[in-house]
Design an enzyme around this catalytic site. Sequence first.
Site, PDB file in Angstrom:
ATOM      1  N   CYS A  21       0.822  -1.214   0.000  1.00  0.00           N
ATOM      2  CA  CYS A  21       0.000   0.000   0.000  1.00  0.00           C
ATOM      3  C   CYS A  21       0.851   1.257   0.000  1.00  0.00           C
ATOM      4  CB  CYS A  21      -0.892   0.071   1.229  1.00  0.00           C
ATOM      5  SG  CYS A  21      -2.104  -1.216   1.310  1.00  0.00           S
ATOM      6  N   GLY A  47       1.662  -0.304  -4.848  1.00  0.00           N
ATOM      7  CA  GLY A  47       0.389  -1.005  -5.022  1.00  0.00           C
ATOM      8  C   GLY A  47      -0.192  -0.686  -6.374  1.00  0.00           C
ATOM      9  N   ASN A 126      -1.633   1.864   5.467  1.00  0.00           N
ATOM     10  CA  ASN A 126      -0.511   1.074   4.950  1.00  0.00           C
ATOM     11  C   ASN A 126       0.011   0.226   6.095  1.00  0.00           C
ATOM     12  OD1 ASN A 126       2.930   1.837   3.990  1.00  0.00           O
ATOM     13  ND2 ASN A 126       1.732   0.029   3.566  1.00  0.00           N
ATOM     14  N   GLY A 127       0.045  -1.078   5.881  1.00  0.00           N
ATOM     15  CA  GLY A 127       0.504  -1.978   6.931  1.00  0.00           C
ATOM     16  C   GLY A 127      -0.439  -3.152   7.045  1.00  0.00           C
ATOM     17  N   TYR A 266      14.454  -2.598  -0.910  1.00  0.00           N
ATOM     18  CA  TYR A 266      13.696  -2.806  -2.147  1.00  0.00           C
ATOM     19  C   TYR A 266      12.421  -1.980  -2.281  1.00  0.00           C
ATOM     20  CZ  TYR A 266      10.829  -5.226  -5.618  1.00  0.00           C
ATOM     21  OH  TYR A 266      10.028  -5.514  -6.686  1.00  0.00           O
TER      22      TYR A 266
END
Length: 489
Positions: A21, A47, A126-127, A266
């Site tokens: 996300c 995302g 997000n998470g 990354y």
Amino acid sequence: MTQVPAVRSHPFDDDKLREECGIFGITGVAEAANFVALGLHALQHRGQEAGGIVSYHPEAGFQSARRFGYVRDNFTKAGLMETLPGSLSIGHVRYSTSGSKGQTAIRDVQPLFAEFAMGGCAIAHNGNLTNAEALKEELIGRGSIFQSSSDTECIIHLMARSIQSNIPERIKDALRRVEGAFSLVAMTRSKLIGVRDPRGVRPLMLGQIGEGHCLASETCAFDIIGADFLREIEPGEMVIITADGIESFFPFEKTPSRFCIFEHVYFSRPDSVIGGRSVYETRRQIGIELAREAPVDADLVCPVPDSGTPAAIGYSQESGIPYAMGIIRNQYMGRTFIEPTEHIRNMGVRLKLNINRALVRGKRIILVDDSVVRGTTSRKIKEMIIDAGASEVHFRIASPPTQWPCFYGVDTPEREKLLASTMSEEEMCKHLGVDSLRFVSLDGLYRACGEDGGRNVLDPQFCDACFSGEYPVRPADMINKGFQMKKSA
Ligand code: SF4
């Protein structure tokens, strides 16, 4: 509800961990939703399945749009953007953290919105909440009716049950009940709110544009709108941004921070800044550490594009072995093969990467990649480079072996499918068929991330659970489903 296929992840991209996300919010600017669309476009790497934007205008009220596919294909259309008026707006891009993984339903696309007695509230997350299933069972038992399969909806229902008289206090109440990783942007009629979980596993940045302020997963989203990066939201911090300025709170019990070290390796874009350091520079430093830890005689250092590039540059600079683009990435295949046929699918990695034959023929090649997950792509790349006439292939990997799944908002295969969970380094080397294979050490990775003394084994400075198996937040739901933690953890 009909499940509409989204822009699918490419079948040959499934050999990477995948961030799930990206979030963005802004207040104090005209046509805020347009800024959100730009910010989300810059965060698209976090995302690609779907995106959504909510805005507020005193006359139009809350408006929302949720769409499958890329931001650029949806939120660039004037007809759609005109339906999102106002100077306050938040948005979300999604792969899928939980719920309908890989088959996002429109009801799971965020921001989620709820109307409370004191007004509306939209939330983008997000998470991943590690106790969402237990909470959901409890909430359903007490009469809550869930509309989506998203863990984020637990926050809405916990807010609905709070006895606090305003939305920020209800958010605090709700977040004190959840466990796991969350960076949130939320909005009411007059407030933009940002929160990070106590360990700060996922990022959240604060920026300024003119008189307005913005929040984003990464600083690259500020660059695209011309905003200045002010600072990171701290682990455990909540900020409430109104026309009067920014208020900061620390509503959770203090606990050591554990930022996701894979963001450095990354997930984040190389042009973003994290922890005061450019992500590009950190990745270059990882390459330097790799060259020190795992030197080898060779003719060329080549990155596996694009994510291996900064580490390959660092490896080359430290080793003195020339850097070269031995593998060329086809920049356009993503648009061409959204729905590949079986025949095309079988062509696999070749669609995305091609070997620079004239360059590699007869050469001893050091290939630098960011990680090995299943190992399927690494194996194919090695075959292609040998077919192209390379005399030796040495893999150097800019992260330690990925042995454990992530439960904090990153899509990872089950443990058995992670190559490093079932094989030693030597076995992996044989399996991949390369002349040598070395990973950067955990200490080397920590040094590259600015921790000169390496990893503090008693109290690690980052979350590194996918390498170490030491989970900073107990993954309660997964343990209930039978997940076996590392014995010593
Ligand atoms: S387990 Fe790995 S990918 Fe997940 S948050 Fe921790 S370091 Fe990041």
